[in-house]
Design an enzyme around this catalytic site. Structure first.
Site, PDB file in Angstrom:
ATOM      1  N   GLU A 138      34.784  52.441  38.018  1.00 36.89           N
ATOM      2  CA  GLU A 138      35.237  53.046  36.753  1.00 36.89           C
ATOM      3  C   GLU A 138      36.552  53.814  36.926  1.00 36.89           C
ATOM      4  O   GLU A 138      36.895  54.642  36.089  1.00 36.89           O
ATOM      5  CB  GLU A 138      34.156  53.988  36.182  1.00 36.89           C
ATOM      6  CG  GLU A 138      32.790  53.360  35.958  1.00 36.89           C
ATOM      7  CD  GLU A 138      32.745  52.294  34.868  1.00 36.89           C
ATOM      8  OE1 GLU A 138      33.796  51.997  34.258  1.00 36.89           O
ATOM      9  OE2 GLU A 138      31.653  51.740  34.643  1.00 36.89           O
TER      10      GLU A 138
ATOM     11  N   HIS B  92      31.146  60.900  35.091  1.00 32.34           N
ATOM     12  CA  HIS B  92      30.327  59.885  34.416  1.00 32.34           C
ATOM     13  C   HIS B  92      28.928  59.908  35.018  1.00 32.34           C
ATOM     14  O   HIS B  92      28.777  59.877  36.247  1.00 32.34           O
ATOM     15  CB  HIS B  92      30.964  58.507  34.620  1.00 32.34           C
ATOM     16  CG  HIS B  92      30.073  57.372  34.223  1.00 32.34           C
ATOM     17  ND1 HIS B  92      29.532  57.240  32.961  1.00 32.34           N
ATOM     18  CD2 HIS B  92      29.614  56.298  34.922  1.00 32.34           C
ATOM     19  CE1 HIS B  92      28.798  56.141  32.907  1.00 32.34           C
ATOM     20  NE2 HIS B  92      28.819  55.556  34.084  1.00 32.34           N
TER      21      HIS B  92
ATOM     22  N   HIS C  37      23.911  53.195  28.348  1.00 28.25           N
ATOM     23  CA  HIS C  37      24.507  53.297  29.680  1.00 28.25           C
ATOM     24  C   HIS C  37      24.597  54.745  30.180  1.00 28.25           C
ATOM     25  O   HIS C  37      24.052  55.054  31.243  1.00 28.25           O
ATOM     26  CB  HIS C  37      25.909  52.645  29.644  1.00 28.25           C
ATOM     27  CG  HIS C  37      26.588  52.610  30.981  1.00 28.25           C
ATOM     28  ND1 HIS C  37      27.411  51.589  31.378  1.00 28.25           N
ATOM     29  CD2 HIS C  37      26.596  53.496  32.010  1.00 28.25           C
ATOM     30  CE1 HIS C  37      27.859  51.839  32.599  1.00 28.25           C
ATOM     31  NE2 HIS C  37      27.384  52.990  33.001  1.00 28.25           N
TER      32      HIS C  37
ATOM     33  N   GLU D 113      22.956  76.859  20.645  1.00 23.62           N
ATOM     34  CA  GLU D 113      24.290  77.065  21.221  1.00 23.62           C
ATOM     35  C   GLU D 113      25.085  75.775  21.450  1.00 23.62           C
ATOM     36  O   GLU D 113      26.236  75.819  21.900  1.00 23.62           O
ATOM     37  CB  GLU D 113      24.189  77.931  22.473  1.00 23.62           C
ATOM     38  CG  GLU D 113      23.784  79.329  22.033  1.00 23.62           C
ATOM     39  CD  GLU D 113      23.686  80.373  23.113  1.00 23.62           C
ATOM     40  OE1 GLU D 113      24.243  80.166  24.199  1.00 23.62           O
ATOM     41  OE2 GLU D 113      23.053  81.403  22.849  1.00 23.62           O
TER      42      GLU D 113
ATOM     43  N   HIS E 237      24.362  59.041  34.178  1.00 20.57           N
ATOM     44  CA  HIS E 237      23.369  58.229  33.463  1.00 20.57           C
ATOM     45  C   HIS E 237      22.150  59.094  33.100  1.00 20.57           C
ATOM     46  O   HIS E 237      21.066  58.867  33.633  1.00 20.57           O
ATOM     47  CB  HIS E 237      22.902  57.068  34.347  1.00 20.57           C
ATOM     48  CG  HIS E 237      23.951  56.058  34.708  1.00 20.57           C
ATOM     49  ND1 HIS E 237      23.721  55.020  35.589  1.00 20.57           N
ATOM     50  CD2 HIS E 237      25.230  55.907  34.288  1.00 20.57           C
ATOM     51  CE1 HIS E 237      24.819  54.274  35.714  1.00 20.57           C
ATOM     52  NE2 HIS E 237      25.753  54.799  34.934  1.00 20.57           N
TER      53      HIS E 237
HETATM   54  P1  13P Z   1      30.329  52.674  40.844  1.00 20.09           P
HETATM   55  O1  13P Z   1      29.271  52.533  41.915  1.00 20.09           O
HETATM   56  O2  13P Z   1      31.397  51.599  40.979  1.00 20.09           O
HETATM   57  O3  13P Z   1      30.900  54.062  40.778  1.00 20.09           O
HETATM   58  O4  13P Z   1      29.640  52.352  39.448  1.00 20.09           O
HETATM   59  C1  13P Z   1      28.552  53.092  38.981  1.00 20.09           C
HETATM   60  C2  13P Z   1      28.507  53.169  37.505  1.00 20.09           C
HETATM   61  O5  13P Z   1      27.839  54.022  36.983  1.00 20.09           O
HETATM   62  C3  13P Z   1      29.298  52.195  36.698  1.00 20.09           C
HETATM   63  O6  13P Z   1      29.340  52.557  35.356  1.00 20.09           O
HETATM   64 ZN    ZN Z   2      27.661  53.934  34.814  1.00 16.98          ZN
END
Ligand code: 13P
Ligand code: ZN
Length: 273
Positions: free
Chosen positions: A116, A140, A211, A170, A142
Site C-alpha cells: 500500500e 492502515h 477491508h 466525544e 483491519h
Molecule cells: P502489506 O503486507 O503489503 O502491507 O499488505 C497488507 C494489507 O493490509 C493490504 O491492504
Molecule cells: Zn489492508
C-alpha cells in the site's frame, strides 16, 4: 545514533505493537508509515546505506521529492515488528521525480515496503499540503467492528459519519470533519491510492468497504487514537444492532450542536442535516 534507538523508530514500533495487541492486524494485515523530520534523519544518517536500487513507487508524489519515510514491510506480521524491526520495517528515500524510492535501512532479509506504499505516500502528499507539513503519520488497519459495519450501513460518508458520531459522545469532538467511505476496491493499486487521497482532502479517516481503514495524524498518538475511537464507536454500533433493530434514544442533532458549542468545534455542516 543507531536507528533502533531513535525516538521516532521507538514510537513507530510502539504504535505497531499497540495495533497488534488491539487485534487490528491479523497475519500481515495493515501497514504504517511515518514521514521523518530532517533533524531526525540527521540523527541516524551514519547508519543509512544508499546501496540498493531505485524502484518504482507505482504512482507519482512530486510533493515528496527527496523526503524520507519509515514504513512497514509487505507481507510482514505486525506481531513481529517489536522484536524484529530490522526485517519488518525500513527507511526509504523518495527520488527527485517523486516516482521512485530506494531502501536506506531495514528490510534486511530482502523485504520491501508495504504493497500500500502508493496509498501511504499519496495520503502523505495530500496531508502535507493541507497541514503545512504537520501531518507525519499514515496508518492502515483491519478493525473487525468497522469492517462489520461496512456490511450493514450504506457505503457513503454521511451514513458512516452520522452513525459513528451518535454512538459515543466525544466522537464528534475527535473527528468533527466526519469520515470518508470508499466502495470495495482492489487493494495495493494506484486506483485505490488515488481514491483514498482524494477523500483525505476532506477527512482524517477513510473507510475501505469490507477491508479496513486509513487514518492520518500529526503524531503517532493522534493517528492511533483516531483509529481506536472510530473502531470503538463501530463496536458500539454493531452491539446495538445485534440486540435490536431500532434505538430507543440517541444523540440528536440539537445535542450535537450543544456539544459543538461547549467544545468550541465546528462540525461538518454536511452531516448535520
Ligand atoms: P502489506 O503486507 O503489503 O502491507 O499488505 C497488507 C494489507 O493490509 C493490504 O491492504
Ligand atoms: Zn489492508
Amino acid at each position: 545514533m543507531e536507528v533502533l534507538q531513535a525516538k521516532f523508530v521507538r514510537q513507530f514500533v510502539e504504535m505497531a505493537n499497540d495495533g497488534y495487541t488491539h487485534g487490528y492486524h491479523e497475519r500481515n494485515g495493515g501497514n504504517l508509515s511515518y514521514w521523518i523530520l530532517p533533524e531526525e534523519i540527521e540523527q541516524v544518517r551514519a547508519h543509512l546505506f544508499p546501496s540498493r536500487p531505485w524502484m518504482d513507487i507505482g504512482t507519482e508524489v512530486p510533493e515528496l521529492a527527496g523526503e524520507y519515510f519509515l514504513v512497514s514491510g509487505t507481507g510482514c506480521f505486525f506481531r513481529h515488528i517489536k522484536d524484529d524491526t530490522v526485517n519488518t520495517c525500513g527507511i526509504i528515500e523518495v527520488d527527485l521525480t517523486g516516482e521512485k524510492f530506494r531502501i536506506l535501512w531495514g528490510f534486511e532479509s530482502g523485504g520491501r515496503p508495504t504493497s500500500e506504499l502508493p496509498a501511504h505516500l499519496m495520503n502523505h502528499a495530500v496531508k502535507k499540503g493541507i497541514t503545512n507539513g504537520k501531518n507525519r503519520v499514515i496508518y492502515h488497519s483491519h478493525p473487525v467492528n468497522l469492517i462489520a459495519l461496512t456490511f450493514l450501513l450504506p457505503l457513503n460518508d454521511s451514513a458512516f459519519t452520522k452513525e459513528l458520531w451518535q454512538m459515543m459522545t466525544e466522537c464528534p469532538v475527535i473527528f468533527p470533519d466526519g469520515i470518508g467511505v470508499l466502495p470495495w476496491m482492489v487493494p495495493g493499486q494506484k486506483e485505490i491510492a488515488v481514491a483514498t487521497s482524494k477523500k483525505m482532502k476532506d477527512y482524517n479517516a477513510v473507510v475501505w468497504a469490507h477491508h479496513g481503514i486509513f487514518v492520518s495524524g500529526t503524531t503517532f498518538d493522534e493517528a492511533f487514537g483516531l483509529c481506536h475511537t472510530i473502531e470503538k464507536s463501530a463496536e458500539i454500533a454493531v452491539k446495538v444492532r445485534s440486540v435490536s433493530h431500532s434505538k430507543l434514544q440517541t444523540i440528536t442533532r440539537p445535542m450535537l450542536r450543544e456539544l459543538a458549542a461547549a467544545f468550541k468545534i465546528k462540525l461538518a455542516e454536511l452531516f448535520m442535516r
